[in-house]
Write a protein that holds these residues in place. Structure first.
Motif, PDB file in Angstrom:
ATOM      1  N   ASP A 837     -22.613 -38.264 -17.530  1.00  0.00           N
ATOM      2  CA  ASP A 837     -21.779 -37.085 -17.791  1.00  0.00           C
ATOM      3  C   ASP A 837     -20.300 -37.433 -17.623  1.00  0.00           C
ATOM      4  OD1 ASP A 837     -20.994 -34.514 -18.356  1.00  0.00           O
ATOM      5  OD2 ASP A 837     -21.394 -33.767 -16.309  1.00  0.00           O
ATOM      6  N   THR A 841     -17.320 -37.292 -20.508  1.00  0.00           N
ATOM      7  CA  THR A 841     -16.077 -36.548 -20.253  1.00  0.00           C
ATOM      8  C   THR A 841     -14.870 -37.478 -20.329  1.00  0.00           C
ATOM      9  OG1 THR A 841     -17.311 -35.047 -18.823  1.00  0.00           O
ATOM     10  CG2 THR A 841     -14.918 -35.055 -18.600  1.00  0.00           C
ATOM     11  N   VAL A 861     -22.067 -35.502 -28.420  1.00  0.00           N
ATOM     12  CA  VAL A 861     -21.654 -34.907 -27.141  1.00  0.00           C
ATOM     13  C   VAL A 861     -22.489 -33.674 -26.842  1.00  0.00           C
ATOM     14  CG1 VAL A 861     -19.753 -33.773 -25.934  1.00  0.00           C
ATOM     15  CG2 VAL A 861     -19.323 -35.856 -27.258  1.00  0.00           C
ATOM     16  N   GLN A 862     -22.709 -32.861 -27.896  1.00  0.00           N
ATOM     17  CA  GLN A 862     -23.514 -31.672 -27.712  1.00  0.00           C
ATOM     18  C   GLN A 862     -24.955 -32.032 -27.355  1.00  0.00           C
ATOM     19  OE1 GLN A 862     -22.449 -28.583 -27.583  1.00  0.00           O
ATOM     20  NE2 GLN A 862     -24.549 -27.840 -27.126  1.00  0.00           N
ATOM     21  N   ARG A 865     -24.974 -33.077 -23.728  1.00  0.00           N
ATOM     22  CA  ARG A 865     -24.867 -31.921 -22.824  1.00  0.00           C
ATOM     23  C   ARG A 865     -26.198 -31.171 -22.742  1.00  0.00           C
ATOM     24  NH1 ARG A 865     -20.196 -33.231 -20.287  1.00  0.00           N
ATOM     25  NH2 ARG A 865     -18.387 -33.257 -21.684  1.00  0.00           N
ATOM     26  N   THR A 866     -26.840 -31.045 -23.898  1.00  0.00           N
ATOM     27  CA  THR A 866     -28.111 -30.312 -23.912  1.00  0.00           C
ATOM     28  C   THR A 866     -29.168 -31.054 -23.103  1.00  0.00           C
ATOM     29  OG1 THR A 866     -27.584 -29.447 -26.122  1.00  0.00           O
ATOM     30  CG2 THR A 866     -29.881 -29.316 -25.395  1.00  0.00           C
ATOM     31  N   LEU A 868     -28.670 -33.176 -20.671  1.00  0.00           N
ATOM     32  CA  LEU A 868     -28.305 -33.076 -19.254  1.00  0.00           C
ATOM     33  C   LEU A 868     -28.671 -31.707 -18.683  1.00  0.00           C
ATOM     34  CD1 LEU A 868     -24.844 -34.895 -19.144  1.00  0.00           C
ATOM     35  CD2 LEU A 868     -26.916 -35.555 -17.913  1.00  0.00           C
ATOM     36  N   ALA A 869     -28.392 -30.653 -19.460  1.00  0.00           N
ATOM     37  CA  ALA A 869     -28.716 -29.314 -18.977  1.00  0.00           C
ATOM     38  C   ALA A 869     -30.222 -29.154 -18.782  1.00  0.00           C
ATOM     39  CB  ALA A 869     -28.185 -28.270 -19.958  1.00  0.00           C
TER      40      ALA A 869
END
Length: 877
Positions: A837, A841, A861-862, A865-866, A868-869
């Protein structure tokens, strides 16, 4: 100077004699100083001169007296008048003294004379009271003597009835034609039991009567007689003569005539009482024993009787112990048996031997064990008697004084009868066993070698007395008395433990006798474990012996560990996996580890067979065995992981971009690093791990190595960048080769089933299979948990970054790929997610600062993020 005449010792005759003799006066012994001239001292003067001096002196003194009277005549007259007054006073005093004498005489007539008369009457009264006391005691004596005669007659009648009843019981049985017995006959049939009880009661009563008679006859037992006769001390005081002592009744002729009868009765009752005690102890008849103890209490001999009984039983056991260990007696018994079997004429009579020969050793051994078995029987019999006696003493009370008999006996005894017996038994057994062992090699060797058998004899002794006593000897509890007895055998126990330790040490020494050239292996480790198990199994029946054997076994195992540790090779060659064959150091360590492992595995199973007290002693040594095994194996396993990790890291030397011909990738086979990996796995399995004959733990090693290889390969493959279509095909080919190689690595020739047990590697194998599908997924499917099932989120994140222009975390930090993989293995998944992450960033910030295009990587990137979430959500749930 009139000093000579004023001297208190002046004697005129001596003075005159001194003048006539011409000597000084007064005479002085020894050397004298020259005296002053008194006018009369010189002895050389003439007598007439001395007389003239005396005359002159008299005249001079007379003149002086006249002068004094003339000078003090008034005072002298006054004193003369006082003397007249004093004469008058003296007269009045004399008159008072005469009146006092008359008053004293009157008082003497009123007091002294009646006192003297009263004193005479008091003396007469004391004599009358003394006579009355003597008559009273005589009357009581006569009554008790007649009562004793009746009681003895009742005893004789009971004995006669008992004799008749026993003889009648031995007679012929009644015929069928005989008339039925009447009630009187029934009563007579029950006479032996009733007469026995009546006899016991009669003996107790007669004993009490004799005790009272003894008190009456012995003035010294006045205090005891007070309690027996129920009289106060006033009567006793009245019965004393002028010297303060009571008049003995034995001085009266009428009483003295009864003394032989009383002595005979005492002897008879004492004899009957002792016979009842012996019978009660022999038959363990508590009722008879209680009656006999009551009789002893009535005779005032209970403490001495109990002391003598305990002493006799202790001495009997001591004598039997001495006889059991007496080899001379055993030799005589063997010779007597031989003479009886061969005949008196055929036997050669030799001297008595105290040591057997090789021919007679078996006979001596059998005789010794037979003697010890008889000893155990007699020890148990005496012990039960002592406890029966003590039990009756605890329960029995005197019906008159309510005194517990045990408290009465403790006035003489130092401890309870059972405590005294156990102490005496322990001392005798220890002394005789020690002396016998010192004096006889045969006895020492027989009892030390057969100590378990000796111990089993004492177990039978504890079992026999457990019914009648409160002694306990089990695996969980041992009474102090039993421990005291077994400590008496400590000499034989020490010898047995020494032999046991020697056997264990011999097993260890034999296993390591070949040294590094012929190191111990599986058979030696099993032999050591079996030796320990055999020694423990031999002592398993005794809780104390098995603990001692366990302690010696621990010492032998520690010796084994020390010798094994000295042979272990710690050189670089011991952990080198270069190949193509195992090094001699690896073969040595493998043999040692196999020996230690099999010894540990066999000993570890003993925890199911022995109680916790024994396991707690063995457990530290067993744990040390396992630790020693791991100390040999762990460096080698670490070296294997390092070598395999280094080979897998060569993946990054390959070009997985689109520059490679896809057709070449499809038909070119696996990559060189993968060939090296499969060859290394085969070498490790056949050469390195093959040196360890430990199938169970070897399977664990194989499983851990496979998991490590899959996990490391998946991590390295997930960060291989750039990755084109041809590179994906090459990775797929490498994965297939890896799967074949691992399948062969996991194959077990000892098992009949074919193929590898992929269930053992679980999630890691599913990650390997999922990695193959991940390479060809669309970008949109990368964030779908359904399409990436079985893959760790970190692998998916890596693959997203590989497809994107975003720099990978290890490239951002300047790490090598192998260093990054090692970091991931040493940290948690959450920390790795945080690192990725931060990497995304950081890339966004750098690109934005440099004015780059963020849209080119917005999709990735999206996706990151998904993923990781989803990973964080799954981790928190």
């Amino acid at each position: 100077d009139y000093a000579v005449f004023a001297h208190p010792d002046f004697d005129p005759n001596d003075y005159a004699n001194a003048i006539l003799a011409g000597e000084p006066y007064p005479p002085q012994p020894g050397k004298v100083k020259p005296a002053k001239n008194t006018g009369l001292a010189p002895a050389s003067e003439d007598v007439s001169v001395a007389i003239s001096k005396l005359t002159f002196s008299l005249d001079d003194v007379e003149k002086q007296l006249k002068n004094v009277v003339t000078t003090h005549h008034e005072d002298l007259l006054v004193q003369a008048a006082g003397v007249s007054d004093l004469q008058g006073s003296l007269g009045s005093v004399r008159t008072g003294l005469n009146e006092l004498d008359s008053s004293f005489e009157k008082l003497r007539q009123k007091i002294r004379v009646p006192y003297q008369s009263l004193q005479k009457h008091v003396s007469k009264l004391e004599r009358l009271q003394q006579v009355s006391d003597i008559l009273r005691r005589t009357s009581r004596f006569v009554i008790l003597a007649r009562r004793l005669e009746l009681q003895l007659a009742e005893m004789s009648k009971s004995e006669t009835s008992e004799t008749e009843g026993s003889s009648g019981a031995k007679g012929k049985p009644q015929t069928n034609g005989a008339p039925p017995a009447s009630s009187g006959a029934t009563a007579r049939a029950e006479t032996p039991i009733e007469s026995e009880d009546e006899k016991e009661r009669a003996i107790a009563k007669a004993a009490l009567t004799i005790a009272e008679l003894t008190v009456l006859l012995d003035p010294a037992n006045e205090s005891a007689g007070t309690g027996v006769l129920g009289e106060g001390s006033a009567a006793g005081e009245r019965g004393r003569d002028e010297s303060g002592e009571r008049v003995p009744l034995s001085s009266i002729n009428a009483i003295a005539a009864h003394l032989p009868f009383i002595d005979a009765a005492r002897t008879k009752i004492t004899t009957d009482m002792e016979a009842m005690v012996f019978t009660g102890l022999a038959t363990l008849n508590q009722s008879m024993l209680a009656s006999s103890l009551q009789t002893a209490h009535n005779l005032r001999v209970l403490p001495d009787l109990v002391q003598n009984l305990v002493s006799d039983l202790s001495e009997a056991v001591e004598g039997r112990i001495r006889s059991a260990f007496d080899l001379t007696r055993i030799s005589k018994d063997i010779m007597a048996k031989d003479s009886a079997s061969l005949g008196q004429g055929l036997l050669y009579k030799s001297r008595v031997r105290t040591e057997p020969t090789s021919v007679t050793a078996s006979q001596w051994t059998a005789a010794l064990w037979g003697s010890l078995e008889s000893l155990i029987e007699e020890m148990a019999d005496c012990c039960v008697k002592v406890y029966t006696l003590e039990k009756v003493l605890k329960v029995k009370r005197d019906p008159v004084t309510d005194v517990v008999f045990l408290d009465e006996a403790m006035k003489v005894l130092e401890n309870k009868p059972s405590t005294t017996f156990w102490a005496s038994l322990g001392r005798s057994l220890e002394k005789q066993a020690r002396d016998a062992a010192k004096g006889s090699t045969f006895l020492q060797q027989t009892l030390s070698t057969g100590y378990p058998r000796l111990l089993r004899l004492f177990h039978s002794f504890f079992t026999k007395i457990a019914v009648h006593t409160d002694t306990v000897y089990t695996q969980t509890q041992q009474s102090p008395e039993t421990v005291l007895i077994l400590r008496a055998l400590s000499n034989f126990e020490s010898l047995y433990l020494s032999r046991s330790s020697n056997r264990l040490n011999e097993a260890v020494g034999q296993a390591f006798s070949g040294g590094a050239r012929a190191p111990p292996s599986m058979s030696e480790g099993v032999n050591i474990a079996r030796a320990v198990a055999n020694e423990l199994d031999t002592a398993k029946f005794d809780p104390l012996l098995v603990r001692s054997v366990a302690r010696y076994a621990v010492s032998s195992l520690e010796l084994m560990l020390t010798r094994a540790d000295n042979l272990v090779s710690r050189e670089r060659a011991a952990t080198s996996v270069i190949g193509p064959v195992a090094t001699p150091q690896q073969v040595l360590n493998g043999s040692l580890a196999t020996c230690v492992y099999h010894c540990w595995s066999h000993l570890d199973k003993l925890r199911e067979e022995y109680p916790e007290s024994v396991v707690s002693i063995l457990q530290p040594a067993i744990t040390k065995l396992h630790d020693a095994f791991e100390r040999i194996v762990d460096p080698l396993l670490a070296a294997i992981r390092r070598e395999l990790g280094a080979i897998i890291a060569k993946l990054h030397r390959m070009d997985f971009s689109d520059n490679v011909d896809p057709m070449a990738a499809m038909g070119g086979g696996p990559s060189p690093y993968m060939k090296d990996l499969t060859e290394k796995l085969a070498f490790i399995k056949n050469e390195v791990l093959g040196s360890y004959n430990a199938p169970e733990v070897s399977r664990q090693w194989v499983t851990s190595i496979v998991r490590f290889v899959i996990k490391t390969f998946v991590l390295h493959a997930s960060i291989a960048k750039p990755l084109g279509e041809s590179g994906k095909l090459q990775l797929t080919s490498d994965m297939t080769e890896l799967e074949f190689g691992l399948s062969a690595f996991m194959g077990d020739k000892s098992q009949n089933k074919r193929g590898a047990d992929w269930e053992a590697v679980g999630d890691d194998y599913r990650a390997l299979r999922g990695m193959r599908q991940l390479l060809f997924l669309d970008n949109a499917a990368l964030a779908s948990p359904k399409h990436t099932a079985g893959l760790p989120p970190l692998i998916v994140l890596h693959h997203i970054l590989v497809r994107s222009p975003i720099t990978l975390p290890h490239a951002l930090h300047g790490w090598a790929a192998a260093e990054y993989v090692r970091w991931v293995e040493e940290h948690s998944e959450e920390e790795a997610w945080t690192l990725v992450d931060g990497d995304v960033t950081h890339w966004e910030k750098i690109t934005e600062a440099e004015g780059g295009d963020l849209g080119a990587a917005a999709e990735y990137v999206q996706l990151a993020r998904t993923v990781l979430a989803n990973a964080q959500k799954t981790g928190t749930s």
